[in-house]
Design a protein around this motif. Structure first.
Motif, PDB file in Angstrom:
ATOM      1  N   LEU A  85       0.963  -1.144  -0.089  1.00 48.52           N
ATOM      2  CA  LEU A  85       0.045   0.064   0.085  1.00 48.52           C
ATOM      3  C   LEU A  85       0.896   1.326   0.068  1.00 48.52           C
ATOM      4  O   LEU A  85       1.471   1.490   1.007  1.00 48.52           O
ATOM      5  N   GLN A  86       0.889   1.921  -1.034  1.00 48.08           N
ATOM      6  CA  GLN A  86       1.904   3.356  -1.243  1.00 48.08           C
ATOM      7  C   GLN A  86       0.955   4.357  -0.840  1.00 48.08           C
ATOM      8  O   GLN A  86      -0.249   4.472  -1.478  1.00 48.08           O
ATOM      9  N   MET A  87       1.405   5.038   0.181  1.00 51.74           N
ATOM     10  CA  MET A  87       0.568   6.002   0.656  1.00 51.74           C
ATOM     11  C   MET A  87       1.221   7.378   0.550  1.00 51.74           C
ATOM     12  O   MET A  87       2.319   7.661   1.001  1.00 51.74           O
ATOM     13  N   ASN A  88       0.691   8.370  -0.273  1.00 50.44           N
ATOM     14  CA  ASN A  88       1.103   9.562  -0.576  1.00 50.44           C
ATOM     15  C   ASN A  88       0.276  10.878  -0.080  1.00 50.44           C
ATOM     16  O   ASN A  88      -0.917  10.357   0.374  1.00 50.44           O
ATOM     17  N   SER A  89       0.845  11.838   0.233  1.00 51.51           N
ATOM     18  CA  SER A  89      -0.010  12.882   0.750  1.00 51.51           C
ATOM     19  C   SER A  89      -0.836  12.779   1.820  1.00 51.51           C
ATOM     20  O   SER A  89      -1.892  13.107   1.807  1.00 51.51           O
ATOM     21  N   LEU A  90       0.042  12.090   2.716  1.00 56.64           N
ATOM     22  CA  LEU A  90      -0.629  11.732   3.916  1.00 56.64           C
ATOM     23  C   LEU A  90      -1.382  12.914   4.815  1.00 56.64           C
ATOM     24  O   LEU A  90      -0.849  13.774   4.771  1.00 56.64           O
ATOM     25  N   LYS A  91      -2.382  12.436   5.433  1.00 53.79           N
ATOM     26  CA  LYS A  91      -3.122  13.435   6.195  1.00 53.79           C
ATOM     27  C   LYS A  91      -3.362  13.137   7.556  1.00 53.79           C
ATOM     28  O   LYS A  91      -3.148  11.729   7.810  1.00 53.79           O
ATOM     29  N   LEU A  92      -3.543  14.030   8.586  1.00 52.92           N
ATOM     30  CA  LEU A  92      -3.628  13.851  10.127  1.00 52.92           C
ATOM     31  C   LEU A  92      -4.701  12.476  10.128  1.00 52.92           C
ATOM     32  O   LEU A  92      -4.521  11.766  10.991  1.00 52.92           O
ATOM     33  N   GLU A  93      -5.638  12.500   9.273  1.00 56.89           N
ATOM     34  CA  GLU A  93      -6.868  11.822   9.542  1.00 56.89           C
ATOM     35  C   GLU A  93      -6.658  10.206   8.899  1.00 56.89           C
ATOM     36  O   GLU A  93      -7.331   9.367   9.174  1.00 56.89           O
ATOM     37  N   ASP A  94      -5.307  10.058   8.519  1.00 61.25           N
ATOM     38  CA  ASP A  94      -4.804   8.969   8.041  1.00 61.25           C
ATOM     39  C   ASP A  94      -4.273   8.121   9.108  1.00 61.25           C
ATOM     40  O   ASP A  94      -3.855   6.661   9.007  1.00 61.25           O
TER      41      ASP A  94
END
Length: 126
Positions: free
Chosen positions: A80-89
């Protein structure tokens, strides 16, 4: 019983990236659908992404365009490549074969996971 080993979590700043890995025991990733799920503190576990046995991908609306699910059959690993991570992630992330086919209805992935490992913690914080 199927065992799943998730790894790759960590602490990252908003806007950053992480790649999670999932290696199941006694299961060939290319033969089955596998999903990524997450559970934030005080919230129910939710589906994030799913890859079908033929390689079709499905995403919850909250992560579509930012996360990418993929697999390497030779390594028997799902990513799972996760980009542009946000606080809610921020959540504990789990992988699992879903109880049914990969499917999105509205904004969410429909089927829950069938097995749970320890998960990997992802914390997005400045």
């Amino acid at each position: 019983q199927l065992q799943l080993a998730e790894s790759g979590g960590g602490l990252v700043q908003p806007g950053g990236s992480l790649t999670l890995s999932c290696i199941p025991s006694d299961m060939t990733v290319g033969a089955y659908a596998i999903g990524w799920f997450r559970q934030a503190p005080g919230k129910e576990r939710e589906g994030v992404a799913c890859i079908s046995s033929i390689g079709n991908t499905y995403y919850a609306a909250a992560v579509k365009g930012r996360f990418t699910i993929s697999r390497d059959n030779a390594k028997n690993t799902v990513y799972l490549q996760m980009n542009s991570l946000k606080l809610e992630d921020t959540a504990v992330y789990y992988c699992s074969p879903p109880l049914g086919p990969c499917m999105v209805e509205g904004d969410t992935l429909v089927n829950a996971g069938a097995y749970w490992g320890q998960g990997t913690q992802v914390t997005v914080s400045s």
